[in-house]
Design a protein around this motif. Structure first.
Motif, mmCIF file in Angstrom:
data_model
loop_
_atom_site.group_PDB
_atom_site.id
_atom_site.type_symbol
_atom_site.label_atom_id
_atom_site.label_comp_id
_atom_site.label_asym_id
_atom_site.label_seq_id
_atom_site.Cartn_x
_atom_site.Cartn_y
_atom_site.Cartn_z
ATOM 1 N N HIS A 36 -57.898 -61.873 -21.085
ATOM 2 C CA HIS A 36 -57.584 -61.619 -22.726
ATOM 3 C C HIS A 36 -57.574 -62.179 -23.635
ATOM 4 N N LEU A 37 -56.325 -63.259 -23.810
ATOM 5 C CA LEU A 37 -56.498 -64.369 -24.593
ATOM 6 C C LEU A 37 -57.573 -64.298 -25.508
ATOM 7 N N PHE A 38 -59.207 -63.976 -24.996
ATOM 8 C CA PHE A 38 -60.197 -64.588 -25.256
ATOM 9 C C PHE A 38 -61.696 -63.186 -25.891
ATOM 10 N N ASP A 39 -60.927 -63.036 -26.055
ATOM 11 C CA ASP A 39 -61.869 -61.083 -26.114
ATOM 12 C C ASP A 39 -61.549 -61.491 -28.108
ATOM 13 N N ARG A 40 -60.787 -62.165 -28.590
ATOM 14 C CA ARG A 40 -61.331 -61.957 -29.819
ATOM 15 C C ARG A 40 -62.298 -63.062 -29.989
ATOM 16 N N LEU A 41 -62.790 -64.354 -29.340
ATOM 17 C CA LEU A 41 -63.745 -65.364 -29.560
ATOM 18 C C LEU A 41 -64.746 -65.140 -29.662
ATOM 19 N N LYS A 42 -64.430 -64.031 -28.705
ATOM 20 C CA LYS A 42 -66.190 -63.869 -27.131
ATOM 21 C C LYS A 42 -66.565 -63.230 -28.877
ATOM 22 N N LYS A 43 -65.506 -62.089 -29.422
ATOM 23 C CA LYS A 43 -66.290 -61.371 -30.568
ATOM 24 C C LYS A 43 -66.858 -62.079 -31.635
ATOM 25 N N GLU A 44 -65.683 -63.383 -32.284
ATOM 26 C CA GLU A 44 -66.111 -64.443 -33.471
ATOM 27 C C GLU A 44 -67.196 -65.129 -32.675
ATOM 28 N N VAL A 45 -66.834 -65.600 -31.870
ATOM 29 C CA VAL A 45 -68.084 -66.660 -32.187
ATOM 30 C C VAL A 45 -68.694 -66.743 -30.558
ATOM 31 N N PRO A 46 -69.663 -65.423 -30.799
ATOM 32 C CA PRO A 46 -70.651 -65.481 -29.430
ATOM 33 C C PRO A 46 -70.970 -66.846 -28.520
ATOM 34 N N ASP A 47 -71.381 -67.647 -29.712
ATOM 35 C CA ASP A 47 -71.778 -68.860 -28.142
ATOM 36 C C ASP A 47 -70.662 -69.877 -28.011
ATOM 37 N N TYR A 48 -69.058 -69.501 -27.891
ATOM 38 C CA TYR A 48 -68.438 -70.203 -27.662
ATOM 39 C C TYR A 48 -68.617 -71.401 -26.077
ATOM 40 N N ARG A 49 -68.898 -70.216 -25.657
ATOM 41 C CA ARG A 49 -69.066 -71.065 -23.947
ATOM 42 C C ARG A 49 -69.957 -71.889 -23.760
ATOM 43 N N SER A 50 -70.925 -72.498 -24.664
ATOM 44 C CA SER A 50 -71.771 -73.797 -24.596
ATOM 45 C C SER A 50 -71.132 -74.839 -25.136
ATOM 46 N N LYS A 51 -69.920 -74.816 -25.737
ATOM 47 C CA LYS A 51 -69.394 -76.061 -26.484
ATOM 48 C C LYS A 51 -68.226 -76.406 -25.573
ATOM 49 N N VAL A 52 -68.157 -75.553 -23.921
ATOM 50 C CA VAL A 52 -67.176 -76.038 -23.742
ATOM 51 C C VAL A 52 -67.726 -76.553 -22.049
ATOM 52 N N VAL A 53 -66.907 -77.780 -22.080
ATOM 53 C CA VAL A 53 -68.213 -78.205 -19.857
ATOM 54 C C VAL A 53 -66.183 -79.195 -19.649
ATOM 55 N N ALA A 54 -66.424 -78.626 -18.410
ATOM 56 C CA ALA A 54 -65.495 -78.744 -17.394
ATOM 57 C C ALA A 54 -65.258 -80.019 -16.811
ATOM 58 N N ILE A 55 -65.030 -81.293 -16.617
ATOM 59 C CA ILE A 55 -64.468 -82.196 -16.595
ATOM 60 C C ILE A 55 -63.597 -82.373 -15.054
ATOM 61 N N ASN A 56 -64.115 -82.457 -13.853
ATOM 62 C CA ASN A 56 -63.667 -82.233 -12.330
ATOM 63 C C ASN A 56 -62.307 -83.798 -12.585
ATOM 64 N N GLY A 57 -61.240 -83.232 -12.115
ATOM 65 C CA GLY A 57 -59.813 -84.131 -13.116
ATOM 66 C C GLY A 57 -58.603 -83.702 -12.328
ATOM 67 N N ASP A 58 -57.753 -84.496 -12.216
ATOM 68 C CA ASP A 58 -55.899 -84.273 -11.439
ATOM 69 C C ASP A 58 -54.789 -85.009 -12.236
ATOM 70 N N CYS A 59 -54.703 -84.903 -13.280
ATOM 71 C CA CYS A 59 -53.515 -86.043 -13.248
ATOM 72 C C CYS A 59 -52.589 -86.735 -12.707
ATOM 73 N N SER A 60 -52.722 -85.843 -11.580
ATOM 74 C CA SER A 60 -51.498 -86.335 -10.255
ATOM 75 C C SER A 60 -52.194 -87.768 -9.506
ATOM 76 N N LEU A 61 -53.495 -87.689 -10.229
ATOM 77 C CA LEU A 61 -54.083 -88.477 -8.844
ATOM 78 C C LEU A 61 -54.464 -89.951 -10.389
ATOM 79 N N GLU A 62 -54.950 -91.407 -9.547
ATOM 80 C CA GLU A 62 -54.826 -92.735 -9.196
ATOM 81 C C GLU A 62 -56.256 -92.160 -10.095
ATOM 82 N N GLY A 63 -56.362 -92.708 -11.505
ATOM 83 C CA GLY A 63 -57.658 -92.880 -12.243
ATOM 84 C C GLY A 63 -58.196 -91.224 -12.972
ATOM 85 N N LEU A 64 -57.495 -90.802 -12.691
ATOM 86 C CA LEU A 64 -57.286 -88.541 -13.512
ATOM 87 C C LEU A 64 -58.389 -88.244 -11.905
#
Length: 530
Positions: A99-127
């Motif tokens: 629900h936190l992102f509802d306002r973002l979706k209305k105001e910036v419809p193309d928001y999703r194209s600007k976020v890239v998921a990088i697979n990693g874990d801060c508890s692991l060697e080299g992240l």
């Protein structure tokens, strides 16, 4: 002379036209600047950002605010670990369903194209980063927010060291290789140096170095490490604050030439205003105590009424965090020992005592009760540990034992005692910050606020001066009811009726206890007086 100058047609004509042109140019420049964005928005325009901890409470609000208020940024790389059979990309999709992102979706419809998921874990060697992802980040990123940490106060030192210190060291080394780096913000905690009573915006000396702690946790068997952890962390109350302190020392020693700052937030709580008022998604710290009190489970806690509740709304915290990255870039000449450190606290500009926290929350808790509360709302703050343990026994443990006994007698599974074990464990972990006070300074934060122009102060509001705790806690109670317990406004009337019944039960029980206690004391006195 004034008259001669004013009647000279040559001077007068050219001067007036020149002034008009200059004024028009100034207006044009100002309009152009506003059209482009504020200084902070311009700083983020076209930039590639790397964020760790983006799926956490603070990280979610940071992600939302950057995407909504800095629309011209290039891309955000978000470090996310795969979990329970869901890929990092899948978890990112799930994240945006909040629900936190509802306002973002209305105001910036193309928001999703600007976020890239990088697979990693801060508890692991080299992240846990692949070489290709690592090179992508190093070659493209210009702004880094290292937010990720294990915030469990009772985390084992080995895991806390890996997640909180080693990951920071890895990210710092990556930053040194980033040719486009403009700003790196490491998120610490205001309580990293809580072994001291006065905490300024500067570095402090600590008894251990990261290399020593790393050797210790990676050499000794886990059983021995767990046994000696209290001696290792010394004056620190938990492994979280201890590892944050060691990380700060590491950053001071190893960050030469890196444009970075350290951001120290106090106790982060629900949003004050945006994007959703009173939004919260966890039961950590004070939120858990308020939730437990609202449900009628918690009736006493180890806390000092006159001690400061150093709470900060998460949206204001994120605004200060975003502004701090701009500030580090603007003050590029301040490095090494003069690294910018920001103590983002409320205790300086808007102090609120735990007694006030209790009073206001009980007031609004009675106005916005939960539908499933098990008893009438009441809460006693007891600072003395022995007195607290006695009260906790009578107000928590004995009722739990009585309820579980009845539950077993009717053939059901007992659960109250186990619930209180979890509640008491949580309260014990936070009690250190409820019975002690610290004197903080926040000059860098206030100086940063004063350097912002009016528009940036509106968009990235973070000053705690003149903050209304009464309005905040009113919204806070409503938000907890809707966001955490998923209760709708139309259930409020039913909840109030239930609370009224519990009130009379509460009064009847107090009267019964008073009469029984009086009868018991009277009989004892009679025996001695005969």
């Amino acid at each position: 002379m004034l008259l001669e100058h004013s009647v000279n047609p040559e001077n007068d004509g050219r001067g007036q036209i020149g002034c008009e042109n200059e004024a028009n140019n100034n207006r044009f420049d100002e309009e152009s600047r506003i059209a482009k964005g504020t200084p902070i928005q311009e700083f983020y325009a076209g930039q590639s950002i790397f964020i760790t901890g983006g799926t956490g409470f603070l990280g979610k609000v940071l992600l939302e605010k950057l995407l909504r208020s800095c629309k011209d940024l290039q891309v955000i790389y978000l470090l996310i670990r795969a979990k329970k059979g869901v890929s990092s990309a899948g978890r990112l999709d799930e994240l945006f369903q909040n629900h936190l992102f509802d306002r973002l979706k209305k105001e910036v419809p193309d928001y999703r194209s600007k976020v890239v998921a990088i697979n990693g874990d801060c508890s692991l060697e080299g992240l846990g980063l692949s070489e290709s992802d690592k090179e992508t980040i190093i070659n493209n990123v210009s702004i880094v927010f290292h937010v990720a940490a294990t915030i469990r106060f009772d985390e084992k030192l080995k895991l806390a060291t890996a997640t909180n210190i080693r990951s920071s060291a890895i990210i710092l080394e990556m930053c040194k290789r980033m040719p486009k780096l403009k700003s790196f913000i490491h998120v610490s905690t205001a309580y990293a140096n809580c072994h001291l009573k006065r905490i300024e915006e500067k570095f402090y000396e600590h008894p251990f170095k990261y290399e020593e702690i790393s050797t210790l946790v990676n050499t000794l068997p886990e059983s021995i490490m767990n046994e000696i952890t209290p001696k290792v962390i010394g004056d620190w109350p938990n492994t979280y604050t201890f590892t944050k302190a060691i990380t700060e020392s590491y950053m001071r020693d190893k960050s030469k030439g890196v444009p970075m700052g350290i951001f120290r937030p106090a106790i982060v709580s629900s949003t004050a205003e945006e994007p959703v008022p009173a939004w919260v998604d966890n039961f950590y710290g004070p939120v858990g105590i308020v939730a437990g009190t609202s449900s009628g489970m918690i009736r006493v806690t180890n806390c000092g009424s006159d001690n400061i509740a150093n709470l900060i709304p998460v949206d204001l915290t994120v605004n200060a965090l975003i502004a701090s990255a701009w500030d580090v870039y603007e003050q590029t000449n301040r490095r090494d020992e003069d690294m910018l450190i920001y103590n983002y606290v409320s205790s300086v500009d808007a102090p609120c005592k735990w007694g006030e926290f209790r009073k206001i929350n009980l007031f609004y808790g009675l106005q916005y009760p939960l539908t499933h509360c098990v008893w009438y709302l009441s809460l006693s703050l007891i600072k003395n540990r022995v007195s607290y343990m006695i009260a906790m026994t009578f107000l928590h443990l004995l009722p739990a034992l009585l309820v579980d006994t009845v539950t077993v007698c009717v053939g059901q599974k007992p659960k109250m005692w186990k619930m209180y074990e979890k509640i008491h464990k949580m309260m014990n972990l936070v009690s250190h910050f409820c019975v002690n006070d610290w004197e903080f300074t926040n000059d860098n934060v206030n100086d940063l606020w004063r350097r912002l122009n009016t528009k940036d102060q509106q968009i990235f509001k973070f000053s705690m001066q003149n903050f209304s705790w009464n309005e905040y806690f009113k919204s806070y109670m409503q938000g907890m009811r809707s966001h955490l317990f998923k209760q709708t406004p139309d259930s409020l009337e039913e909840s109030r009726k239930r609370l009224q019944k519990l009130y009379w039960m509460h009064q009847a029980l107090k009267t019964t206890i008073f009469l029984v206690g009086g009868w018991f004391i009277w009989n004892i006195l009679n025996k001695f007086l005969r």
